[in-house]
Design a protein around this motif. Sequence first.
Motif, mmCIF file in Angstrom:
data_model
loop_
_atom_site.group_PDB
_atom_site.id
_atom_site.type_symbol
_atom_site.label_atom_id
_atom_site.label_comp_id
_atom_site.label_asym_id
_atom_site.label_seq_id
_atom_site.Cartn_x
_atom_site.Cartn_y
_atom_site.Cartn_z
ATOM 1 N N VAL A 131 43.935 38.761 27.000
ATOM 2 C CA VAL A 131 43.687 39.879 27.910
ATOM 3 C C VAL A 131 42.265 39.837 28.446
ATOM 4 O O VAL A 131 42.028 39.895 29.665
ATOM 5 N N PHE A 132 41.283 39.729 27.560
ATOM 6 C CA PHE A 132 39.895 39.718 27.997
ATOM 7 C C PHE A 132 39.537 38.428 28.730
ATOM 8 O O PHE A 132 38.703 38.437 29.644
ATOM 9 N N THR A 133 40.160 37.318 28.355
ATOM 10 C CA THR A 133 39.890 36.057 29.044
ATOM 11 C C THR A 133 40.360 36.122 30.488
ATOM 12 O O THR A 133 39.656 35.698 31.412
ATOM 13 N N ILE A 134 41.563 36.652 30.707
ATOM 14 C CA ILE A 134 42.089 36.763 32.070
ATOM 15 C C ILE A 134 41.256 37.750 32.891
ATOM 16 O O ILE A 134 40.932 37.490 34.065
ATOM 17 N N ALA A 135 40.893 38.894 32.297
ATOM 18 C CA ALA A 135 40.121 39.895 33.034
ATOM 19 C C ALA A 135 38.739 39.376 33.406
ATOM 20 O O ALA A 135 38.299 39.496 34.566
ATOM 21 N N VAL A 136 38.031 38.778 32.455
ATOM 22 C CA VAL A 136 36.684 38.270 32.729
ATOM 23 C C VAL A 136 36.733 37.089 33.687
ATOM 24 O O VAL A 136 35.947 37.003 34.643
ATOM 25 N N SER A 137 37.667 36.162 33.459
ATOM 26 C CA SER A 137 37.768 34.999 34.340
ATOM 27 C C SER A 137 38.174 35.406 35.747
ATOM 28 O O SER A 137 37.728 34.810 36.731
ATOM 29 N N GLY A 138 39.037 36.425 35.865
ATOM 30 C CA GLY A 138 39.409 36.904 37.194
ATOM 31 C C GLY A 138 38.234 37.490 37.955
ATOM 32 O O GLY A 138 38.077 37.258 39.163
ATOM 33 N N ASN A 139 37.369 38.234 37.267
ATOM 34 C CA ASN A 139 36.168 38.775 37.918
ATOM 35 C C ASN A 139 35.204 37.674 38.313
ATOM 36 O O ASN A 139 34.636 37.709 39.413
ATOM 37 N N LEU A 140 35.033 36.705 37.441
ATOM 38 C CA LEU A 140 34.140 35.588 37.773
ATOM 39 C C LEU A 140 34.688 34.759 38.928
ATOM 40 O O LEU A 140 33.928 34.281 39.778
ATOM 41 N N SER A 141 35.994 34.583 38.960
ATOM 42 C CA SER A 141 36.595 33.828 40.056
ATOM 43 C C SER A 141 36.384 34.535 41.386
ATOM 44 O O SER A 141 36.045 33.904 42.405
ATOM 45 N N ASN A 142 36.548 35.838 41.401
ATOM 46 C CA ASN A 142 36.311 36.612 42.621
ATOM 47 C C ASN A 142 34.854 36.552 43.044
ATOM 48 O O ASN A 142 34.531 36.501 44.246
ATOM 49 N N PHE A 143 33.961 36.514 42.074
ATOM 50 C CA PHE A 143 32.531 36.433 42.381
ATOM 51 C C PHE A 143 32.175 35.075 43.001
ATOM 52 O O PHE A 143 31.437 34.993 43.989
ATOM 53 N N PHE A 144 32.719 33.992 42.433
ATOM 54 C CA PHE A 144 32.397 32.659 42.946
ATOM 55 C C PHE A 144 33.014 32.408 44.322
ATOM 56 O O PHE A 144 32.460 31.659 45.130
ATOM 57 N N ILE A 145 34.173 33.023 44.583
ATOM 58 C CA ILE A 145 34.807 32.834 45.884
ATOM 59 C C ILE A 145 33.953 33.430 47.005
ATOM 60 O O ILE A 145 33.785 32.834 48.080
ATOM 61 N N HIS A 146 33.397 34.618 46.774
ATOM 62 C CA HIS A 146 32.610 35.305 47.802
ATOM 63 C C HIS A 146 31.115 35.080 47.638
ATOM 64 O O HIS A 146 30.315 35.741 48.315
ATOM 65 N N LEU A 147 30.723 34.181 46.763
ATOM 66 C CA LEU A 147 29.298 33.913 46.562
ATOM 67 C C LEU A 147 28.703 33.280 47.823
ATOM 68 O O LEU A 147 29.276 32.354 48.400
ATOM 69 N N GLY A 148 27.571 33.808 48.240
ATOM 70 C CA GLY A 148 26.898 33.284 49.432
ATOM 71 C C GLY A 148 27.143 34.096 50.674
ATOM 72 O O GLY A 148 26.457 33.889 51.689
ATOM 73 N N GLN A 149 28.110 35.004 50.652
ATOM 74 C CA GLN A 149 28.351 35.851 51.811
ATOM 75 C C GLN A 149 27.336 36.996 51.823
ATOM 76 O O GLN A 149 27.208 37.719 50.835
ATOM 77 N N PRO A 150 26.608 37.154 52.908
ATOM 78 C CA PRO A 150 25.517 38.158 52.904
ATOM 79 C C PRO A 150 26.007 39.588 52.783
ATOM 80 O O PRO A 150 25.272 40.454 52.299
ATOM 81 N N THR A 151 27.241 39.854 53.203
ATOM 82 C CA THR A 151 27.740 41.241 53.169
ATOM 83 C C THR A 151 28.526 41.552 51.901
ATOM 84 O O THR A 151 29.044 42.661 51.763
ATOM 85 N N TYR A 152 28.614 40.582 51.003
ATOM 86 C CA TYR A 152 29.421 40.802 49.798
ATOM 87 C C TYR A 152 28.554 41.389 48.693
ATOM 88 O O TYR A 152 27.456 40.873 48.403
ATOM 89 N N HIS A 153 29.060 42.451 48.107
ATOM 90 C CA HIS A 153 28.378 43.074 46.964
ATOM 91 C C HIS A 153 29.338 43.061 45.774
ATOM 92 O O HIS A 153 30.430 43.631 45.845
ATOM 93 N N TYR A 154 28.930 42.406 44.704
ATOM 94 C CA TYR A 154 29.811 42.243 43.541
ATOM 95 C C TYR A 154 29.938 43.555 42.774
ATOM 96 O O TYR A 154 28.936 44.179 42.411
ATOM 97 N N VAL A 155 31.175 43.958 42.543
ATOM 98 C CA VAL A 155 31.478 45.154 41.749
ATOM 99 C C VAL A 155 32.507 44.756 40.697
ATOM 100 O O VAL A 155 33.606 44.304 41.049
ATOM 101 N N PRO A 156 32.190 44.854 39.409
ATOM 102 C CA PRO A 156 33.170 44.474 38.375
ATOM 103 C C PRO A 156 34.403 45.375 38.426
ATOM 104 O O PRO A 156 34.286 46.588 38.588
#
Length: 305
Positions: A131-156
């Motif tokens: 459960v925690f592996t999927i939740a944490v990895s899903g948040n990290l995956s979303n962060f890496f996908i939008h990393l570098g976009q100036p208008t993106y603000h990461y929210v867990p």
Amino acid sequence: MATADDLKFQEFDDAANLLAANPDATTISIDEPAEIPKNQHSHLQEPGREEDDELLGTDDSDKTELLAGQKKSAPFWTFEYYQTFFDVDTYQVLDRIKGSVFPVPGKNFVRLYIRSNPDLYGPFWICATLVFTIAVSGNLSNFFIHLGQPTYHYVPEFRKVSIAATTIYAYAWLVPLALWGFLMWRNTKVMNIVSYSFLEIVCVYGYSLFVYIPTAMLWIIPQKVVRWVLVVFSLCLSGSVLVMTFWPAVRDDNRRIAVATVATILLLHALLAVGCLAYFFDAPELDIPAPIIPAHNGTTVITKS
């Protein structure tokens, strides 16, 4: 009166010599029990059926059940009753995890690892870790996908933890409950369909989910091809454990029902993996609005991102 020589013990090479000397003598023949060939009744069964009988535990497991029946079980409202479900050591848990990750063809997971002492310790913590592996990895995956976009603000997204927990634990308990009920119902129709208890089925499903823990960690890689290859690979490993466990239990049933049962088990297992990948990792791209930059002359300029 018998003399001393008559009372002495004498060895005879042949019973015929004794009968010739004393025709009224009584002889007793003591022979060693003849060994029954192990494959004597295998000719009466179909090829591979004897191996399935061993996988189902029709010989040694009967002795185990008889011995288990002699033990006094504590009432279900006491702590001792639930303590037996967690009575395993680290070596047993690791051995069962290895058996679920590296299945041996033709070997039954319940027969080799579970039947002596089924537990809930391993399945509970495997599901919690997943459960925690999927939740944490899903948040990290979303962060890496939008990393570098100036208008993106990461929210867990903490709601992913509750969604993953509901999905994983519902699968690990409701599916074994439905399967156990179905097998018990079929056992009333056809003799010797299943010899698995509900606890054994839950234990099998819990340990079969372990392979998805390292798979979920690797799902962080932002490549869809790599993710789907990992899904197929992990599904083949965990699915083979379920097939080799439940196919010997249903093969004596109607052919269509047996195949449909195994196919349903694999389908639900695949839906869990594909659903987790699609929801937690392959979410659609966010529609980020274009920033509005005010100009010095009072007009606004809309820039395209």
